[in-house]
Write a protein that holds these residues in place. Sequence first.
Motif, mmCIF file in Angstrom:
data_model
loop_
_atom_site.group_PDB
_atom_site.id
_atom_site.type_symbol
_atom_site.label_atom_id
_atom_site.label_comp_id
_atom_site.label_asym_id
_atom_site.label_seq_id
_atom_site.Cartn_x
_atom_site.Cartn_y
_atom_site.Cartn_z
ATOM 1 N N ARG A 125 3.981 43.356 70.309
ATOM 2 C CA ARG A 125 5.240 43.925 69.821
ATOM 3 C C ARG A 125 5.082 44.458 68.396
ATOM 4 N NH1 ARG A 125 10.232 43.305 71.896
ATOM 5 N NH2 ARG A 125 9.447 41.634 73.225
ATOM 6 N N PHE A 126 4.277 43.786 67.600
ATOM 7 C CA PHE A 126 4.105 44.160 66.189
ATOM 8 C C PHE A 126 2.627 44.172 65.834
ATOM 9 C CE2 PHE A 126 3.389 43.025 61.775
ATOM 10 C CZ PHE A 126 4.191 43.936 61.105
ATOM 11 N N SER A 127 2.225 45.152 65.062
ATOM 12 C CA SER A 127 0.884 45.160 64.482
ATOM 13 C C SER A 127 0.950 45.815 63.115
ATOM 14 C CB SER A 127 -0.112 45.912 65.384
ATOM 15 O OG SER A 127 0.232 47.282 65.475
ATOM 16 N N LEU B 107 7.832 57.297 57.664
ATOM 17 C CA LEU B 107 8.605 56.507 58.608
ATOM 18 C C LEU B 107 8.866 57.346 59.844
ATOM 19 C CD1 LEU B 107 10.239 53.873 59.179
ATOM 20 C CD2 LEU B 107 12.232 55.066 58.224
ATOM 21 N N SER B 108 8.620 56.774 61.015
ATOM 22 C CA SER B 108 8.828 57.482 62.277
ATOM 23 C C SER B 108 9.523 56.561 63.271
ATOM 24 C CB SER B 108 7.496 57.955 62.884
ATOM 25 O OG SER B 108 6.804 58.830 62.017
ATOM 26 N N ALA B 109 10.408 57.135 64.063
ATOM 27 C CA ALA B 109 11.019 56.444 65.191
ATOM 28 C C ALA B 109 10.703 57.249 66.442
ATOM 29 C CB ALA B 109 12.529 56.303 64.997
ATOM 30 N N ILE C 71 2.274 49.853 59.572
ATOM 31 C CA ILE C 71 2.857 48.863 60.466
ATOM 32 C C ILE C 71 3.504 49.563 61.648
ATOM 33 C CG2 ILE C 71 3.264 47.152 58.649
ATOM 34 C CD1 ILE C 71 6.200 47.972 58.678
ATOM 35 N N SER C 72 3.585 48.850 62.752
ATOM 36 C CA SER C 72 4.184 49.399 63.961
ATOM 37 C C SER C 72 4.933 48.289 64.688
ATOM 38 C CB SER C 72 3.102 49.988 64.877
ATOM 39 O OG SER C 72 3.660 50.394 66.115
ATOM 40 N N TRP C 73 6.190 48.543 65.030
ATOM 41 C CA TRP C 73 6.979 47.632 65.853
ATOM 42 C C TRP C 73 7.411 48.396 67.095
ATOM 43 C CZ3 TRP C 73 11.812 47.804 67.993
ATOM 44 C CH2 TRP C 73 12.270 46.616 68.575
ATOM 45 N N GLY D 222 10.009 52.509 69.401
ATOM 46 C CA GLY D 222 9.601 51.759 68.235
ATOM 47 C C GLY D 222 9.688 52.514 66.934
ATOM 48 N N ILE D 223 9.184 51.844 65.921
ATOM 49 C CA ILE D 223 9.183 52.369 64.554
ATOM 50 C C ILE D 223 7.778 52.214 63.986
ATOM 51 C CG2 ILE D 223 10.067 52.053 62.215
ATOM 52 C CD1 ILE D 223 12.662 51.033 63.441
ATOM 53 N N GLU D 224 7.303 53.259 63.327
ATOM 54 C CA GLU D 224 6.016 53.239 62.633
ATOM 55 C C GLU D 224 6.252 53.586 61.179
ATOM 56 O OE1 GLU D 224 3.583 54.841 66.556
ATOM 57 O OE2 GLU D 224 4.397 56.236 65.073
ATOM 58 N N ALA D 225 5.612 52.862 60.295
ATOM 59 C CA ALA D 225 5.787 53.102 58.864
ATOM 60 C C ALA D 225 4.454 52.968 58.158
ATOM 61 C CB ALA D 225 6.810 52.131 58.266
ATOM 62 N N GLY D 226 4.313 53.688 57.074
ATOM 63 C CA GLY D 226 3.097 53.619 56.286
ATOM 64 C C GLY D 226 3.372 53.900 54.831
#
Length: 669
Positions: free
Chosen positions: A575-577, A498-500, A549-551, A531-535
């Motif tokens: 905005r989201f992918s 998780l990254s911000a 995912i990325s928002w 944004g926020i990135e999660a995997g």
Amino acid sequence: MVIFRYSLAASLIAVAAATPTFAQTDEPVIIVTGTGLEATPAAPAYDTQEIDRDQLLSVPSGRIEDALSSVAGFQQFRRSDSRSANASAQGATLRALGGNATSRALVLLDGVPMSDPFFGYVPFSALAPERLAQIRVTRGGGSGPFGAGALAGTIELESAGIEALDGVAGQLLVNDRGETESSASIGSRLGAGFAVVSGRWDRGKGFFTTPADDRVPQSARAAFDSWSTQLRGVAPLADDVELQFRGLAYRDARTLRFEGADSTIEGQDASLRLIGRGRWQFDALAYVQARNFTNVVISSSSFTPVLDQRNTPSIGLGGKFELRPPTGEDNVLRLGVDYRRSDGELFETAISAFSGAVTARRNAGGTNSDLGLFIENDWTLGTLTLTGGARLDRWSIRDGFFSERDANGLPVAAETFADRAGWDASFRGGLLLRPSNTLALRAAAYSGLRLPTLNELYRPFVVFPVVTQANAGLRNERLEGFEAGLDVTPTETLSLSLSAFDNRVKNAIANVTIDTNLRERQNIDAIRARGIEAGAKADLGKLSLNTSISWTDAETRGSGFAAALDGNRPAQTPRFSGRATLAYRPAIDWILSATVGHVSAQFEDDLEMDRLPAATTLDAFAQVPIMGKLSLVLRGENLTGETVVTRNQGGSIDLSAPRTIWGGLRYGF
């Protein structure tokens, strides 16, 4: 081309001469890897994701850009892949820091920047997944030791070694439209070194990018015909020093929208790399690139040529030297210098849509260069790793010109632009804390630099009915950003990340609307992306799951001439992918997988007038062993037949690939 062939031959002779014969069996065995230096201990302090070879070989479309899409936040300027997009729109970016067709992410192949010297696009069709061992994607991170241009991040492609490509390998597939994809490689060990020759050829009639209701008799399928070939050799020069050579040649021809709207890209690249893995580790790299682009623009009213961009030759020259002195087990010091020069020009002919007569001939171009000095140090203090670095760039923009002559050869415009040069400093730093075996905490702050491309500075273009003007006065883009994240591995089979982040590109270059159907490349105040990135990755024996995912809340900051853009999302920015791949491996060499991808709505333009709807796609891949190294391969793209809009300019729409089924044989890969 002649120069390239002679340099290729000379380099091969050098590699062969450097390869020992090992006639005496009691000599020590020297093992070469063909890779660069190992990643430093602090590399995980930045938001880094890896794509391994198994993932690369099971991409449902067989395209490198779709493999990269497994990392959420990666995007090209448009949603089209490299079979149905104009090559000049193939810019790569990350973290919603796009807005125009030039790459804001730095793409490296074995350490060599792959962006076109004139346009800044990436020749994705020349980068075959089956040639690669892995891809490392660093979202954000600034320029650091990678070189100028890594604003949105760095995408490092690493070629596969002899372990993966020993002997003969190949594949041949055909789809339900009769299009073909074929590739082959031959690898051989030469003493303690090795050599690999590989090639790929994709061709087909393509699909209609124009919706059925909007087609006219002159509408054309997105036909494509592309080939690439690569020669790679590695030889030891000493126990801990190896020489690497790579030569790449490619050509890609495409048709877009109308009969006669043809474009081509071609290139010849060569690089030499010297890697030292002793106490004084070093990486010395030199490369040369010869590229070209042609493009014919067809009127959407008269369906005749109105612009012939007949020749855009460009040369990229550069290199890098990095030294890692022996500073102790818990310390890694990196010192280095890199250089890149881009030199190119455009030759184009304007044609009347009514008479077919030549109305103007234009010539434009210039030279950009960047010399960077960098230093970076990693300290490991028990469970804490710290990193810090600085970079100083001496950049120049010079020899810029634009000229135009009428049909009779009389001058209409003849402009030369003042040379510019300067110094820019960049910094980055981060920390990685591992309080337990299952948890890693990371944080980083960074800055970076990107010069405007020759294309942005000097080349106007038309995507009917919109004209976009060049701007020779563009300033450099500057990045400032920071991020924090965590990586959790509760078990050996499960990992979560998780990254911000908060990134800002100052003086961002955008295509700004200045009048009806008229835009100009201009520096706006900034593009800011938060944004926020999660995997998540799970390996449950025969079953595995990989999600990303990325928002992103991205917006432009504009004042003065760009006040109308203030608060808008950058063009082409979702905005989201997100993507999720579920794979099942019932036995060795078997694989059955399905991938769901989603991208939210985005806008075609800076004023948010033309909307591209959200799209969700389903892809699939299957590999079934037949005998020995021979397997049956089945692939499915967009199996639900989703309508994916890639362009919408005032209701003029392009679409991405429809449902497509592939089948064929694979041997050795």
